[in-house]
Design a protein around this motif. Structure first.
Motif, PDB file in Angstrom:
ATOM      1  N   GLY A 195     -12.954 -12.787 -22.199  1.00 42.97           N
ATOM      2  CA  GLY A 195     -13.794 -11.630 -22.450  1.00 42.97           C
ATOM      3  C   GLY A 195     -14.046 -10.777 -21.232  1.00 42.97           C
ATOM      4  O   GLY A 195     -15.057 -10.092 -21.149  1.00 42.97           O
ATOM      5  N   LYS A 241     -22.459 -11.572 -22.643  1.00 43.98           N
ATOM      6  CA  LYS A 241     -21.630 -11.736 -21.445  1.00 43.98           C
ATOM      7  C   LYS A 241     -22.512 -11.835 -20.216  1.00 43.98           C
ATOM      8  O   LYS A 241     -23.652 -11.403 -20.215  1.00 43.98           O
ATOM      9  CB  LYS A 241     -20.658 -10.556 -21.308  1.00 43.98           C
ATOM     10  N   ASP A 275     -17.265 -13.786 -20.642  1.00 44.32           N
ATOM     11  CA  ASP A 275     -17.917 -14.786 -21.488  1.00 44.32           C
ATOM     12  C   ASP A 275     -18.046 -16.061 -20.664  1.00 44.32           C
ATOM     13  O   ASP A 275     -17.104 -16.471 -19.991  1.00 44.32           O
ATOM     14  CB  ASP A 275     -17.080 -15.068 -22.741  1.00 44.32           C
ATOM     15  N   SER A 307     -19.257 -20.086 -20.826  1.00 39.42           N
ATOM     16  CA  SER A 307     -19.636 -21.167 -21.747  1.00 39.42           C
ATOM     17  C   SER A 307     -20.564 -22.137 -21.074  1.00 39.42           C
ATOM     18  O   SER A 307     -20.767 -22.166 -19.918  1.00 39.42           O
ATOM     19  CB  SER A 307     -18.388 -21.892 -22.249  1.00 39.42           C
TER      20      SER A 307
END
Length: 123
Positions: A46, A71, A121, A123
């Motif tokens: 992303g 984000k 992005d 995680s």
């Protein structure tokens, strides 16, 4: 320490490769740039560069650019423009979802400031 140094270089290489790709693309204030293969291979997903175009603001006034929802900022920067312009600060927002830039000019009451944030992005 060696592992940290290698990781830092890997992130810098991924970021720089992406900036070169984005710099060659047509300018657009809001359109996201697609993630180049180098970022996907390096673990970035992303990837997007968001720019707050140059605007004159009073000396020392912060300009903030934010990542799209979901984000996080993985890098950024700012530029002070004008005669005798000085970039005073360029740093991430407290929540890690944007970038702040501020500057000044010695002989004027305002300064041109552009701010950029590299988003991904996380995680």
């Amino acid at each position: 320490m060696r592992a940290k140094k290698v990781w830092t270089l890997g992130v810098a290489a991924a970021c720089c490769a992406g900036l070169a790709t984005i710099a060659a693309a047509p300018a657009s204030d809001a359109a996201p740039a697609p993630a180049p293969a180098a970022q996907r291979a390096a673990g970035f997903t992303g990837y997007q560069l968001v720019k707050l175009p140059n605007a004159n603001v009073p000396n020392f006034q912060r300009r903030v650019v934010r990542c799209p929802s979901g984000k996080r900022a993985v890098g950024g920067g700012a530029e002070a423009q004008g005669n005798d312009a000085i970039l005073v600060g360029s740093f991430p927002t407290d929540d890690g979802a944007g970038w702040i830039g501020l500057g000044r000019q010695n002989k004027y009451n305002d300064v041109g400031i552009s701010v950029y944030v590299i988003c991904a992005d996380v995680s």
